[in-house]
Design an enzyme around this catalytic site. Structure first.
Site, PDB file in Angstrom:
ATOM      1  N   GLU A 130     -15.994  51.679  -7.179  1.00 11.70           N
ATOM      2  CA  GLU A 130     -14.960  51.354  -8.163  1.00 11.70           C
ATOM      3  C   GLU A 130     -15.350  50.101  -8.957  1.00 11.70           C
ATOM      4  OE1 GLU A 130     -10.852  53.309  -6.669  1.00 11.70           O
ATOM      5  OE2 GLU A 130     -11.257  51.345  -5.829  1.00 11.70           O
TER       6      GLU A 130
ATOM      7  N   GLU B 135     -11.920  60.058  -4.015  1.00 20.76           N
ATOM      8  CA  GLU B 135     -10.878  59.510  -3.149  1.00 20.76           C
ATOM      9  C   GLU B 135      -9.557  60.147  -3.542  1.00 20.76           C
ATOM     10  OE1 GLU B 135     -10.473  55.312  -2.762  1.00 20.76           O
ATOM     11  OE2 GLU B 135     -12.589  54.980  -2.271  1.00 20.76           O
TER      12      GLU B 135
END
Length: 581
Positions: free
Chosen positions: A158, A234
């Site tokens: 991320e 995710e």
């Protein structure tokens, strides 16, 4: 041998379209004797892949070492995935977030002068290269084109939420390829335009992280990546818990609907989490977005498998939805059985302050040294200085308490300074000879701007406006407590060490109810179960069966505050707390 490639619309396994249905299972949050069981239950839900992060700080508590024993045996974990006939995705970071202390970055990094985290800075890149090369020495021989299970590896984590240093990302790719990683490389970002733009790099396959509005999220992802398979790396099927808040849950229906949206368009998915596990010891992270919020010990995550590895309503709902798109085994895992319930009387054995000399050596300095200056990565530091008869007056920590401080004058408790309440001043009610302050690191921030901050009493300490100097600081290794001979040590007015014993006919999962206790840590047979705190929401500590044994077992408790009962109550299952305020 096999090969996974990136096709025009799909992942291609040996040239044929392949929909990845994966689940996150962190080997470092699960007792290694339970790995095979959790992996098997993943396959029974219909998963074909297991994903895991790799925690740099756990493997490398000091520079130049890379631990792989016991619960850190990544190679064994991956071989167990292969033995179950499943594939693997490895996400080594180096930053992993994961609600894990410091986002996985080892605290020794912070002791390198001038280092710059998560960017192309020579000292950081050199350290990261050492780490990644150690990881890839394990992962490279276990890639799918060499007969192993690993068919995807992620670069950073991320990153678009943190920075946009393309030179840094390119260097991570170079190190990865030169270390022998040949499988496709991915990135992950939340499907927000700026994050996707900042976190992308040519040659890396982009994936998303989200838990709802799947169609919309995939549309945003497709705008930045017109071809290739869609994947939610995710899929947030639950959420983590923090001390002082409620137990987070998501409804089965909402999560299942979002999952169906992903699978129905041919998208691939990785459940975050499939099985959350536990932040054993003092490994939990924290968040700070204006207020410091440490993570709870339980990482149950409201996942398909609960903290103790038992199937939940989500497990069965997800299994039925997956069966619409892929073959699911006929076998169904057994439902949870009640754990043994019993009580153990605890005895107060010693005061922590009096044991300090057996848990560490004092270091003298003009000012109160930080954890980093003492080489203390987590846990506790005991600070002392002479008051020379000064007081009463207001004691002020100049900048911030990180994270919780118990204050004593001549061994008598005065009060607590709590970071989560923005406290840094307290009145000393009388004059005294010695000021003692016990500081707990409650978890290093794992996300955002405060990543990598120092711990301890930050900014100098003043009493009545005058700076206090001449400090000693003792870094306490509290994991030594179960091995100490506590006989003859006094019980004082500070934190207490209590012990008790119990008998089992056979090893078994146990659940220790801590709701009658204040704040502290528990060890069973020397294994650190983690922190408890009356703030909740979690009311139990999970005791993995392999930690226990037939015959006599020993429990050691470090109570930092006050118990309403000195009984250790083992109950029949998890008590994760209220789900709303």
């Amino acid at each position: 041998m096999a090969e996974l490639t990136i096709g025009e619309k799909d992942f291609l396994l040996d040239g044929e379209p392949y929909q990845i249905i994966s689940g996150a299972l962190h080997y470092f949050r699960v007792h290694p004797d339970h790995w095979a069981d959790r992996i098997h239950k993943a396959r029974l839900m219909g998963l074909n892949t297991i994903e895991t992060y790799v925690p740099w700080n756990a493997h490398s508590p000091s520079r130049g070492e890379f631990l792989t024993g016991g619960g850190l045996d990544l190679a064994r974990f991956l071989r167990l995935v292969a033995a179950e006939g499943m594939h693997a995705i490895v996400r080594p970071g180096p930053y992993i977030c994961a609600e894990w202390s410091n986002g996985g970055l080892p605290p020794w990094l912070l002791r390198i002068p001038g280092i710059g985290l998560r960017r192309w800075e020579p000292q950081y890149v050199e350290a990261v290269t050492e780490y990644l090369e150690a990881v890839y020495r394990i992962v490279a021989p276990l890639q799918i084109d060499r007969g192993g299970p690993v068919f995807l590896v992620q670069i950073e984590n991320e990153y678009g939420a943190y920075g946009s240093d393309k030179e840094y990302l390119a260097e991570l790719v170079r190190v990865t390829r030169e270390a022998g990683i040949t499988v496709p490389l991915t990135t992950i970002d939340q499907p927000q335009p700026q994050m996707l733009e900042d976190g992308r790099l040519d040659g890396l396959h982009m994936t998303g992280s989200f838990g709802s509005r799947s169609t919309e999220r995939f549309k945003t992802l497709r705008e930045f990546q017109p071809t290739g398979p869609l994947m939610c790396m995710e899929f947030w099927d639950g959420w983590f818990d923090s001390w002082g808040f409620h137990h987070h849950t998501t409804t089965v229906q909402d999560s299942d609907t979002a999952l169906d949206e992903i699978l129905s368009v041919g998208g691939s998915v990785n459940f975050y989490m499939f099985h959350g596990g536990t932040n054993f010891g003092m490994t939990n992270g924290a968040n700070d977005k204006g207020a410091y919020v440490p993570l709870a010990t339980s990482y149950d995550y409201d996942a398909p498998l609960d903290e103790a590895g038992n199937p939940t309503a989500k497990y069965h709902a997800f299994r039925a939805t997956i069966a619409k798109y892929a073959k699911v085994p006929d076998e169904v895992p057994a439902e949870a059985e009640a754990a043994p319930a019993f009580e153990v009387a605890l005895q107060e054995r010693a005061g922590l302050l009096g044991l300090a000399g057996e848990l560490g050596g004092p270091r003298a300095a003009e000012h109160a040294a930080t954890f980093e200056e003492l080489g203390q990565d987590t846990g506790f530091v005991l600070y002392e200085t002479s008051l020379e008869g000064r007081g009463p007056g207001v004691l002020v920590v100049g900048e911030e308490v990180r994270d919780r401080a118990w204050v004593f004058v001549d061994g008598d408790p005065v009060g607590v300074l709590a970071r989560d309440a923005h406290e840094r001043s307290i009145r000393l009610p009388r004059a005294g000879a010695t000021l003692t302050i016990l500081v707990e690191d409650q978890g290093r921030v794992n996300y955002g701007e405060r990543l990598g901050e120092a711990k301890g009493l930050i900014g100098g300490i003043r009493l009545g406006g005058e700076e206090l100097t001449g400090w000693t600081a003792t870094a306490l290794d509290v994991d030594l407590l179960p091995s100490l001979d506590l006989a003859g040590h006094p019980v004082d007015n500070g934190p207490l060490v209590l012990t008790g014993e119990f008998e089992l006919s056979e090893a078994a999962d146990l659940f220790l109810d801590t709701s009658a206790w204040g704040k502290g840590l528990v060890w069973v047979n020397g294994f650190n179960l983690g922190r408890y705190w009356r703030k909740g929401p979690t009311q139990t500590l999970y005791v993995p069966g392999p930690v226990t044994k037939a015959g006599r077992n020993r429990v050691v408790v470090l109570e930092l505050e006050t118990m309403t009962s000195t009984t250790a109550s083992f109950v029949d299952g998890l008590r994760l707390g209220q789900t709303e305020f």
